[in-house]
Design a protein around this motif. Structure first.
Motif, mmCIF file in Angstrom:
data_model
loop_
_atom_site.group_PDB
_atom_site.id
_atom_site.type_symbol
_atom_site.label_atom_id
_atom_site.label_comp_id
_atom_site.label_asym_id
_atom_site.label_seq_id
_atom_site.Cartn_x
_atom_site.Cartn_y
_atom_site.Cartn_z
ATOM 1 N N GLY A 115 0.794 -1.221 0.000
ATOM 2 C CA GLY A 115 0.000 0.000 0.000
ATOM 3 C C GLY A 115 0.822 1.263 0.000
ATOM 4 N N GLU A 116 2.125 1.157 -0.243
ATOM 5 C CA GLU A 116 2.994 2.331 -0.223
ATOM 6 C C GLU A 116 2.924 3.138 -1.515
ATOM 7 O OE1 GLU A 116 7.038 1.522 1.260
ATOM 8 O OE2 GLU A 116 6.285 -0.489 1.711
ATOM 9 N N LEU A 117 2.471 2.515 -2.590
ATOM 10 C CA LEU A 117 2.456 3.188 -3.885
ATOM 11 C C LEU A 117 1.039 3.502 -4.328
ATOM 12 C CD1 LEU A 117 5.066 1.043 -5.846
ATOM 13 C CD2 LEU A 117 5.425 3.300 -4.858
ATOM 14 N N PRO A 118 0.847 4.622 -5.001
ATOM 15 C CA PRO A 118 -0.467 4.924 -5.558
ATOM 16 C C PRO A 118 -0.711 4.113 -6.815
ATOM 17 C CG PRO A 118 1.078 6.623 -6.174
ATOM 18 C CD PRO A 118 1.830 5.696 -5.247
ATOM 19 N N LYS A 119 -1.964 3.888 -7.125
ATOM 20 C CA LYS A 119 -2.287 3.245 -8.395
ATOM 21 C C LYS A 119 -1.982 4.205 -9.535
ATOM 22 C CE LYS A 119 -5.830 -0.060 -6.965
ATOM 23 N NZ LYS A 119 -7.202 -0.549 -7.235
ATOM 24 N N ALA A 120 -1.754 3.652 -10.715
ATOM 25 C CA ALA A 120 -1.439 4.466 -11.881
ATOM 26 C C ALA A 120 -2.444 4.199 -12.986
ATOM 27 C CB ALA A 120 -0.022 4.164 -12.375
ATOM 28 N N ALA A 121 -2.755 5.239 -13.736
ATOM 29 C CA ALA A 121 -3.683 5.083 -14.853
ATOM 30 C C ALA A 121 -3.055 4.320 -15.997
ATOM 31 C CB ALA A 121 -4.156 6.451 -15.330
ATOM 32 N N HIS A 122 -1.731 4.393 -16.087
ATOM 33 C CA HIS A 122 -1.009 3.708 -17.160
ATOM 34 C C HIS A 122 0.026 2.770 -16.544
ATOM 35 C CE1 HIS A 122 -2.879 6.537 -19.874
ATOM 36 N NE2 HIS A 122 -2.391 7.535 -19.171
ATOM 37 N N VAL A 123 0.006 1.518 -16.969
ATOM 38 C CA VAL A 123 0.958 0.524 -16.464
ATOM 39 C C VAL A 123 1.533 -0.242 -17.639
ATOM 40 C CG1 VAL A 123 1.292 -1.500 -14.988
ATOM 41 C CG2 VAL A 123 -0.324 0.289 -14.294
ATOM 42 N N VAL A 124 2.839 -0.434 -17.613
ATOM 43 C CA VAL A 124 3.516 -1.283 -18.594
ATOM 44 C C VAL A 124 4.216 -2.402 -17.840
ATOM 45 C CG1 VAL A 124 5.353 -1.435 -20.315
ATOM 46 C CG2 VAL A 124 3.878 0.582 -20.253
ATOM 47 N N PHE A 125 3.911 -3.636 -18.197
ATOM 48 C CA PHE A 125 4.614 -4.786 -17.615
ATOM 49 C C PHE A 125 5.549 -5.330 -18.678
ATOM 50 C CE2 PHE A 125 5.636 -8.995 -16.299
ATOM 51 C CZ PHE A 125 5.550 -9.014 -14.922
ATOM 52 N N CYS A 126 6.858 -5.117 -18.498
ATOM 53 C CA CYS A 126 7.832 -5.598 -19.481
ATOM 54 C C CYS A 126 8.948 -6.399 -18.823
ATOM 55 C CB CYS A 126 8.391 -4.440 -20.303
ATOM 56 S SG CYS A 126 9.055 -3.069 -19.332
ATOM 57 N N ALA A 127 8.659 -6.993 -17.671
ATOM 58 C CA ALA A 127 9.619 -7.883 -17.018
ATOM 59 C C ALA A 127 9.610 -9.235 -17.720
ATOM 60 C CB ALA A 127 9.257 -8.057 -15.548
ATOM 61 N N PRO A 128 10.774 -9.804 -18.024
ATOM 62 C CA PRO A 128 10.819 -11.097 -18.711
ATOM 63 C C PRO A 128 10.387 -12.229 -17.784
ATOM 64 C CG PRO A 128 13.019 -10.433 -18.079
ATOM 65 C CD PRO A 128 12.120 -9.269 -17.748
ATOM 66 N N PRO A 129 9.971 -13.361 -18.361
ATOM 67 C CA PRO A 129 9.515 -14.476 -17.527
ATOM 68 C C PRO A 129 10.628 -15.207 -16.796
ATOM 69 C CG PRO A 129 9.436 -15.073 -19.854
ATOM 70 C CD PRO A 129 9.761 -13.614 -19.806
ATOM 71 N N GLY A 130 11.846 -15.085 -17.274
ATOM 72 C CA GLY A 130 12.962 -15.786 -16.647
ATOM 73 C C GLY A 130 13.158 -15.367 -15.195
ATOM 74 N N GLY A 131 13.302 -16.339 -14.316
ATOM 75 C CA GLY A 131 13.528 -16.054 -12.906
ATOM 76 C C GLY A 131 12.275 -15.800 -12.114
ATOM 77 N N ASN A 132 11.123 -15.778 -12.767
ATOM 78 C CA ASN A 132 9.850 -15.591 -12.077
ATOM 79 C C ASN A 132 9.177 -16.943 -11.874
ATOM 80 O OD1 ASN A 132 9.289 -12.657 -11.715
ATOM 81 N ND2 ASN A 132 9.641 -12.618 -13.919
ATOM 82 N N GLN A 133 9.097 -17.383 -10.638
ATOM 83 C CA GLN A 133 8.477 -18.668 -10.343
ATOM 84 C C GLN A 133 6.982 -18.662 -10.650
ATOM 85 O OE1 GLN A 133 10.230 -21.400 -9.528
ATOM 86 N NE2 GLN A 133 12.068 -20.120 -9.745
ATOM 87 N N ASP A 134 6.353 -17.506 -10.452
ATOM 88 C CA ASP A 134 4.926 -17.374 -10.718
ATOM 89 C C ASP A 134 4.715 -16.159 -11.613
ATOM 90 O OD1 ASP A 134 2.177 -17.398 -10.754
ATOM 91 O OD2 ASP A 134 1.929 -16.768 -8.673
ATOM 92 N N TYR A 135 5.001 -16.326 -12.883
ATOM 93 C CA TYR A 135 4.943 -15.194 -13.811
ATOM 94 C C TYR A 135 3.525 -14.623 -13.923
ATOM 95 C CZ TYR A 135 6.349 -12.438 -17.903
ATOM 96 O OH TYR A 135 6.632 -11.409 -18.776
ATOM 97 N N PRO A 136 2.499 -15.456 -14.110
ATOM 98 C CA PRO A 136 1.143 -14.894 -14.127
ATOM 99 C C PRO A 136 0.799 -14.158 -12.835
ATOM 100 C CG PRO A 136 1.131 -17.115 -15.025
ATOM 101 C CD PRO A 136 2.487 -16.897 -14.417
ATOM 102 N N GLY A 137 1.308 -14.654 -11.711
ATOM 103 C CA GLY A 137 1.066 -13.991 -10.439
ATOM 104 C C GLY A 137 1.704 -12.617 -10.379
ATOM 105 N N GLU A 138 2.899 -12.488 -10.981
ATOM 106 C CA GLU A 138 3.572 -11.182 -11.043
ATOM 107 C C GLU A 138 2.751 -10.202 -11.871
ATOM 108 O OE1 GLU A 138 6.346 -10.031 -9.743
ATOM 109 O OE2 GLU A 138 7.549 -11.739 -9.107
#
Length: 329
Positions: A115-138
């Motif tokens: 809850g430390e960050l405000p929501k944003a009207a624009h979001v870009v998710f460009c993190a690669p799947p490598g190293g993410n155990q739960d990519y859909p969760g991210e």
């Protein structure tokens, strides 16, 4: 007179409200405790409630994420203030300082749930799947940071054109059949999260710069089992970032978009184009063991993203990899 006193009180109330909002970006609420007596104290917690239309959160602030942020900031008008957050998995003081120097506020993904960050009207998710155990969760966590109800809101998930099944040299458009496999299925699962939330999926061809990309990998490996004539679709990082920004500005809820340059090139032509530049001219050309009729001789695909270009108004600056490399000679 009583009317003048009432007017003075109204003016003061408006001034105090404006001053309070100057300390609360995106109209967030300040939650005070007995130890939090001023708005500027560091331990004030901000609860995300609403968003500024100009706010952008970039999740996965790497090479592509940085180019997206810089292009977004560069596109602001003289009277427009744009706020950009760059989210990474971990904090790094040197990197954080570099982000602040270009006008980007650094943050880490763990802050999404606190809850430390405000929501944003624009979001870009460009993190690669490598190293993410739960990519859909991210991806789902990033979606919770999106104020989808804000005016002009947009969420862009950068996926990969590698999900398409075509390998016989055929033409592929945005809606072409997809393949299977562990990596593809992880990407498709993440895409489904975005589609259900009415975000936009942008499948990118192979990314490159002068120093990185397929050509660099081929030269490092030296010898490959694949065929020399197999087609590789590419798009320069700057052009990919421009496609992301164009998609942010032209929301396309639930759409699958595609970004590639104007012509795929064979592996050997990619290497030859790179070898004509100073950076790679002193290195031997890679060799490819695949034969024209062998099982490893997949011809690849030809990406046709004309629908995307028309929909979001985007054109790549570099029409081919060869064109980009020609200016580096």
């Amino acid at each position: 007179p009583k009317s003048m006193r009432v007017l003075s009180q109204l003016v003061l109330a408006v001034a105090l409200t404006q001053a309070a909002h100057a300390y609360t970006p995106f109209g967030a609420d300040i939650i005070r405790s007995s130890r939090c007596t001023t708005l500027t104290q560091a331990r004030c917690r901000v609860r995300a409630t609403s968003a500024s239309p100009a706010a952008l959160l970039v999740v996965g602030y790497g090479v592509l994420g940085e180019m997206v942020a810089l292009q977004w900031l560069a596109g602001a008008g003289e009277q427009e203030e744009r706020i950009v957050y760059g989210a990474t998995r971990t904090s790094d003081p040197a990197r954080d300082e570099r982000l602040r120097a270009v006008g980007v506020t650094p943050c880490v993904r763990a802050q999404f749930e606190s809850g430390e960050l405000p929501k944003a009207a624009h979001v870009v998710f460009c993190a690669p799947p490598g190293g993410n155990q739960d990519y859909p969760g991210e991806v789902a966590a990033a979606l919770r940071m999106w104020d989808a109800r804000a005016s002009g809101a947009s969420f862009i998930f950068t996926s990969s054109a590698g999900v398409y099944a075509e390998q016989d040299g055929g033409v592929v458009t945005e809606s072409a059949p997809v393949g299977s496999g562990t990596r593809i299925e992880r990407l498709l699962a993440a895409e489904e999260c975005v589609r259900e939330a009415a975000g936009t999926i942008l499948r990118l061809a192979g990314l490159y710069t002068y120093e990185r990309g397929a050509h660099s990998a081929f030269f490092k490996m030296g010898s490959l089992e694949s065929s020399a004539g197999g087609l590789i679709n590419q798009v320069h990082y700057e052009d990919a970032a421009a496609a992301v920004v164009a998609a942010l500005r032209a929301p396309a809820p639930g759409e699958v978009l595609l970004a590639a340059d104007c012509e795929p090139m064979s592996r050997i032509r990619i290497c030859q184009a790179a070898a004509a530049t100073p950076r790679f001219s002193d290195q031997p050309l890679p060799t490819f063991a695949g034969t024209a009729d062998g099982a490893k001789a997949a011809r690849g695909k030809v990406l046709d993203c004309s629908y995307t270009r028309e929909l979001i108004g985007w054109q790549p600056r570099y029409s081919t990899f060869a064109e980009f490399m020609a200016v580096r000679r």
